[in-house]
Every structure is written in C-alpha cells, then in structure tokens.
Design a protein around this motif. Structure first.
Motif, PDB file in Angstrom:
ATOM      1  N   LEU A 197       0.534  -1.142   0.079  1.00 60.05           N
ATOM      2  CA  LEU A 197       0.021  -0.093  -0.033  1.00 60.05           C
ATOM      3  C   LEU A 197       0.979   1.113   0.025  1.00 60.05           C
ATOM      4  O   LEU A 197       0.745   2.070  -0.772  1.00 60.05           O
ATOM      5  CB  LEU A 197      -0.910   0.094   1.223  1.00 60.05           C
ATOM      6  N   ILE A 198       1.703   1.363   0.680  1.00 61.57           N
ATOM      7  CA  ILE A 198       2.931   2.360   0.878  1.00 61.57           C
ATOM      8  C   ILE A 198       3.521   2.687  -0.494  1.00 61.57           C
ATOM      9  O   ILE A 198       3.678   3.925  -0.795  1.00 61.57           O
ATOM     10  CB  ILE A 198       3.959   2.096   1.994  1.00 61.57           C
ATOM     11  N   LYS A 199       3.828   1.584  -1.203  1.00 58.90           N
ATOM     12  CA  LYS A 199       4.444   1.696  -2.439  1.00 58.90           C
ATOM     13  C   LYS A 199       3.618   2.491  -3.488  1.00 58.90           C
ATOM     14  O   LYS A 199       4.081   3.187  -4.301  1.00 58.90           O
ATOM     15  CB  LYS A 199       5.156   0.420  -2.907  1.00 58.90           C
ATOM     16  N   LEU A 200       2.184   2.359  -3.235  1.00 54.97           N
ATOM     17  CA  LEU A 200       1.393   3.029  -4.056  1.00 54.97           C
ATOM     18  C   LEU A 200       1.722   4.362  -4.330  1.00 54.97           C
ATOM     19  O   LEU A 200       1.232   5.266  -5.117  1.00 54.97           O
ATOM     20  CB  LEU A 200      -0.046   2.648  -3.807  1.00 54.97           C
ATOM     21  N   ASN A 201       1.938   4.954  -3.020  1.00 55.39           N
ATOM     22  CA  ASN A 201       2.224   6.483  -2.981  1.00 55.39           C
ATOM     23  C   ASN A 201       3.204   6.905  -3.956  1.00 55.39           C
ATOM     24  O   ASN A 201       3.286   8.172  -4.447  1.00 55.39           O
ATOM     25  CB  ASN A 201       2.695   6.806  -1.752  1.00 55.39           C
ATOM     26  N   ASP A 202       4.203   5.935  -4.440  1.00 56.11           N
ATOM     27  CA  ASP A 202       5.095   6.492  -5.321  1.00 56.11           C
ATOM     28  C   ASP A 202       4.758   6.579  -6.766  1.00 56.11           C
ATOM     29  O   ASP A 202       5.194   7.079  -7.709  1.00 56.11           O
ATOM     30  CB  ASP A 202       6.230   5.638  -5.281  1.00 56.11           C
ATOM     31  N   VAL A 203       3.461   6.011  -7.151  1.00 55.25           N
ATOM     32  CA  VAL A 203       3.148   5.519  -8.653  1.00 55.25           C
ATOM     33  C   VAL A 203       2.008   6.445  -8.919  1.00 55.25           C
ATOM     34  O   VAL A 203       1.610   6.768  -9.799  1.00 55.25           O
ATOM     35  CB  VAL A 203       2.640   3.911  -8.799  1.00 55.25           C
ATOM     36  N   PHE A 204       1.636   7.301  -7.852  1.00 50.64           N
ATOM     37  CA  PHE A 204       0.477   8.167  -8.169  1.00 50.64           C
ATOM     38  C   PHE A 204       1.143   9.572  -8.733  1.00 50.64           C
ATOM     39  O   PHE A 204       2.141  10.010  -8.464  1.00 50.64           O
ATOM     40  CB  PHE A 204       0.046   8.863  -6.922  1.00 50.64           C
ATOM     41  N   PRO A 205       0.416  10.104  -9.837  1.00 55.10           N
ATOM     42  CA  PRO A 205       0.835  11.299 -10.482  1.00 55.10           C
ATOM     43  C   PRO A 205       0.838  12.459  -9.633  1.00 55.10           C
ATOM     44  O   PRO A 205       0.204  12.448  -8.601  1.00 55.10           O
ATOM     45  CB  PRO A 205       0.184  11.280 -11.632  1.00 55.10           C
ATOM     46  N   SER A 206       1.374  13.551 -10.194  1.00 54.99           N
ATOM     47  CA  SER A 206       0.901  14.892  -9.687  1.00 54.99           C
ATOM     48  C   SER A 206      -0.574  15.268 -10.011  1.00 54.99           C
ATOM     49  O   SER A 206      -1.300  14.340 -10.497  1.00 54.99           O
ATOM     50  CB  SER A 206       1.854  15.848 -10.400  1.00 54.99           C
ATOM     51  N   ALA A 207      -0.825  16.305  -9.299  1.00 60.13           N
ATOM     52  CA  ALA A 207      -2.158  16.615  -9.012  1.00 60.13           C
ATOM     53  C   ALA A 207      -2.694  17.238 -10.435  1.00 60.13           C
ATOM     54  O   ALA A 207      -3.879  17.754 -10.459  1.00 60.13           O
ATOM     55  CB  ALA A 207      -2.595  17.614  -7.842  1.00 60.13           C
ATOM     56  N   GLU A 208      -1.910  17.477 -11.517  1.00 55.68           N
ATOM     57  CA  GLU A 208      -2.135  18.130 -12.640  1.00 55.68           C
ATOM     58  C   GLU A 208      -3.059  17.386 -13.626  1.00 55.68           C
ATOM     59  O   GLU A 208      -2.654  15.985 -13.474  1.00 55.68           O
ATOM     60  CB  GLU A 208      -0.720  18.418 -13.476  1.00 55.68           C
ATOM     61  N   VAL A 209      -4.022  17.838 -14.182  1.00 60.83           N
ATOM     62  CA  VAL A 209      -5.076  17.019 -14.838  1.00 60.83           C
ATOM     63  C   VAL A 209      -4.515  16.499 -16.129  1.00 60.83           C
ATOM     64  O   VAL A 209      -4.995  15.247 -16.133  1.00 60.83           O
ATOM     65  CB  VAL A 209      -6.263  18.192 -15.310  1.00 60.83           C
ATOM     66  N   PRO A 212      -3.071  11.610   2.118  1.00 61.81           N
ATOM     67  CA  PRO A 212      -2.874  12.874   1.317  1.00 61.81           C
ATOM     68  C   PRO A 212      -3.436  12.875  -0.319  1.00 61.81           C
ATOM     69  O   PRO A 212      -3.708  13.472  -1.109  1.00 61.81           O
ATOM     70  CB  PRO A 212      -1.485  13.382   1.205  1.00 61.81           C
ATOM     71  N   LYS A 213      -3.366  11.437  -0.740  1.00 65.78           N
ATOM     72  CA  LYS A 213      -3.734  11.137  -2.049  1.00 65.78           C
ATOM     73  C   LYS A 213      -5.354  10.673  -2.159  1.00 65.78           C
ATOM     74  O   LYS A 213      -5.536   9.929  -3.099  1.00 65.78           O
ATOM     75  CB  LYS A 213      -2.799   9.974  -2.594  1.00 65.78           C
ATOM     76  N   PHE A 214      -5.789  10.731  -1.128  1.00 65.49           N
ATOM     77  CA  PHE A 214      -7.210  10.087  -1.078  1.00 65.49           C
ATOM     78  C   PHE A 214      -8.107  10.611  -2.204  1.00 65.49           C
ATOM     79  O   PHE A 214      -8.997   9.811  -2.746  1.00 65.49           O
ATOM     80  CB  PHE A 214      -8.064  10.351   0.350  1.00 65.49           C
ATOM     81  N   ASP A 215      -8.033  11.949  -2.419  1.00 63.90           N
ATOM     82  CA  ASP A 215      -8.992  12.447  -3.836  1.00 63.90           C
ATOM     83  C   ASP A 215      -8.634  11.787  -4.857  1.00 63.90           C
ATOM     84  O   ASP A 215      -9.632  11.560  -5.676  1.00 63.90           O
ATOM     85  CB  ASP A 215      -8.855  13.930  -3.855  1.00 63.90           C
ATOM     86  N   TRP A 216      -7.646  11.291  -5.132  1.00 63.35           N
ATOM     87  CA  TRP A 216      -7.142  10.677  -6.266  1.00 63.35           C
ATOM     88  C   TRP A 216      -7.899   9.377  -6.309  1.00 63.35           C
ATOM     89  O   TRP A 216      -8.186   8.712  -7.603  1.00 63.35           O
ATOM     90  CB  TRP A 216      -5.551  10.496  -6.652  1.00 63.35           C
ATOM     91  N   ILE A 217      -7.900   8.882  -5.118  1.00 65.17           N
ATOM     92  CA  ILE A 217      -8.390   7.258  -4.867  1.00 65.17           C
ATOM     93  C   ILE A 217      -9.956   7.325  -5.094  1.00 65.17           C
ATOM     94  O   ILE A 217     -10.553   6.377  -5.862  1.00 65.17           O
ATOM     95  CB  ILE A 217      -8.040   6.729  -3.807  1.00 65.17           C
ATOM     96  N   TRP A 218     -10.276   8.438  -4.627  1.00 64.77           N
ATOM     97  CA  TRP A 218     -12.126   8.375  -4.397  1.00 64.77           C
ATOM     98  C   TRP A 218     -12.889   8.979  -5.460  1.00 64.77           C
ATOM     99  O   TRP A 218     -13.708   8.889  -5.620  1.00 64.77           O
ATOM    100  CB  TRP A 218     -12.516   8.963  -3.147  1.00 64.77           C
ATOM    101  N   SER A 219     -11.860   9.841  -6.160  1.00 63.67           N
ATOM    102  CA  SER A 219     -12.642  10.943  -7.235  1.00 63.67           C
ATOM    103  C   SER A 219     -13.395   9.999  -8.298  1.00 63.67           C
ATOM    104  O   SER A 219     -13.194   9.055  -8.412  1.00 63.67           O
ATOM    105  CB  SER A 219     -11.654  11.593  -8.127  1.00 63.67           C
ATOM    106  N   PRO A 220     -14.671  10.617  -8.502  1.00 67.60           N
ATOM    107  CA  PRO A 220     -15.502  10.162  -9.513  1.00 67.60           C
ATOM    108  C   PRO A 220     -14.815   9.569 -10.986  1.00 67.60           C
ATOM    109  O   PRO A 220     -13.943  10.248 -11.242  1.00 67.60           O
ATOM    110  CB  PRO A 220     -16.324  11.153  -9.743  1.00 67.60           C
ATOM    111  N   GLY A 221     -15.314   8.434 -11.378  1.00 63.47           N
ATOM    112  CA  GLY A 221     -14.518   8.000 -12.510  1.00 63.47           C
ATOM    113  C   GLY A 221     -13.530   7.082 -12.149  1.00 63.47           C
ATOM    114  O   GLY A 221     -12.660   6.702 -13.135  1.00 63.47           O
TER     115      GLY A 221
END
Length: 228
Positions: free
Chosen positions: A83-95, A171-180
């Motif tokens: 789970l912690i390693k997933l933190n490294d694969v998230f992109p920046s917040a840019e659309v 801190p990346k929750f919105d990326w995980i939970w966001s619609p779509g």
C-alpha cells in the motif's frame, strides 16, 4: 485441519493468516469453510471432508495457531508495504497526468482488492485510538445517510479506513476516491444493507471476528460491502 496433508495445511494456514479463508471456532471445535477451499482443490472436498473438524484442545492446534499468527503478522506487513509503495506511483495533481492514475475506472479489479487490503491491514493494526476513530467515522456516516448526504459520509469513512492502514496514502485520497476512478456508488435502496455491513466491519477494528469466532473477517465483510 488435521485431515489435510502437511503441504495443504501450510497453504491453509497462509490463506487463513491473510484472511482469504476463514477458520471458525465453535464449541471448542475448529472449522474451515469448504466453499472457500474448493476452488483450490482438484478433488470434491464435499465428499472427502464433510464433518471433519479438529478439537480446539488438540496439541497440534497450539502450534498451528502460533504459525498462523506469525504468518498473519508477515501478511499484514507485506500488504502494508504494498500500500505504501502505491504512494510512489501516483501522478502529480495536474489534470494532464490523470490517465496515469492507477484507480481510473477501467481498473475494475484493482479497486476492490485495494479496499480489501485496506480493511485487512487497518483492522489488524488498529489499537484503541484507531478503533475509536473508525467508530466515530461510522457514526458520522450513519448521520450523513439520515440527512441525505451519504456520499460525504462514505468518503469520510473510507478516508479514515485508509489513514488507519496507510497514513502515507491519506494525502492522495482524492485521487483514489474521485468520480470515474474509485468512487463507490451505493444505490439508495441498498444503503441500509451497506450500513449494516459497515457497522460489523467497524467492530473488527476493536478485535471482533464474528460469532462464532472467525465467521467474519475484515476482508469477508469488505467483500460483502463491495458486492452490495
């Protein structure tokens, strides 16, 4: 479990430790669920093992329990590390980076497995403070559902689950939970059942594992919730 060969017992202990299978203790007997073992067996277990049980006071149970507990600690740590390693694969917040999000809607298998892992790790690591936080989050969820604001309550509840299992991902929750991507939609006519399942999931953070013991686990309850 004594009816199984040594190699099969090792496999079962690992699966029980990961809570992929249940081991139920009832009236000083230990049971495994045939339906949960059958997919891994080349033979018809209904004919072979129906009625087979291992007395809880059998000398081999102590050693098996110790091994299972050790395996569970290893499993919890391994999945938490994942789970912690997933933190490294998230992109920046840019659309413009949105397609790189591993929780995009096409990732149908990843989302349920993720929340099953979160429930497993969180419930097995939770202390009194964490259990209290999850309890409070469920109370907020129940109140939000009653007020017609179920989406807000569900998001908050899942964020608390995530922060318990892997604070690094919070801190990346919105990326995980966001619609779509990974937002979990529950129709109004199924919300009552979902709340009932989540109330039992909440209890597992205080150590509850069903009655009889072992009949419910964080993973099994999350599966029920996701299938609701």
């Amino acid at each position: 479990m004594a009816a199984f060969g040594e190699e099969a017992r090792r496999f079962l202990l690992v699966m029980i430790a990961r809570e992929e299978m249940r081991c139920i203790i009832y009236q000083e007997k230990r049971y495994v669920i045939l339906d949960e073992i059958e997919p891994y067996s080349p033979v018809d277990l209904d004919e072979t093992f129906t009625g087979v049980m291992l007395p809880a006071n059998d000398p081999s149970v102590g050693a098996a329990s110790a091994l299972a507990e050790s395996s569970k600690r290893d499993a919890v740590q391994a999945i938490r590390t994942h789970l912690i390693k997933l933190n490294d694969v998230f992109p920046s917040a840019e659309v413009s980076f949105a397609p790189a999000n591993p929780f995009k809607i096409s990732s149908k298998r990843h989302v349920p497995n993720f929340w099953r892992d979160v429930a497993f790790v969180g419930a097995n690591l939770a202390g009194l403070e964490e259990a209290k936080r999850v309890n409070e989050a469920f109370a907020i969820l129940a109140t939000s559902v009653a007020a017609g604001l179920a989406d807000e309550g569900l998001a908050h509840f899942h964020k608390v689950l995530l922060s318990t299992a892997a604070p690094e991902l919070a801190p990346k929750f919105d990326w995980i939970w966001s619609p779509g991507r990974a937002r979990l939609y529950i129709p109004a006519n199924k919300m009552t059942k979902a709340l009932e399942i989540l109330s039992r999931l909440t209890l597992t953070f205080s150590g509850y594992r069903g009655d009889p013991e072992g009949s419910e686990t964080p993973r099994s309850l999350m599966d029920l919730y996701l299938a609701n």
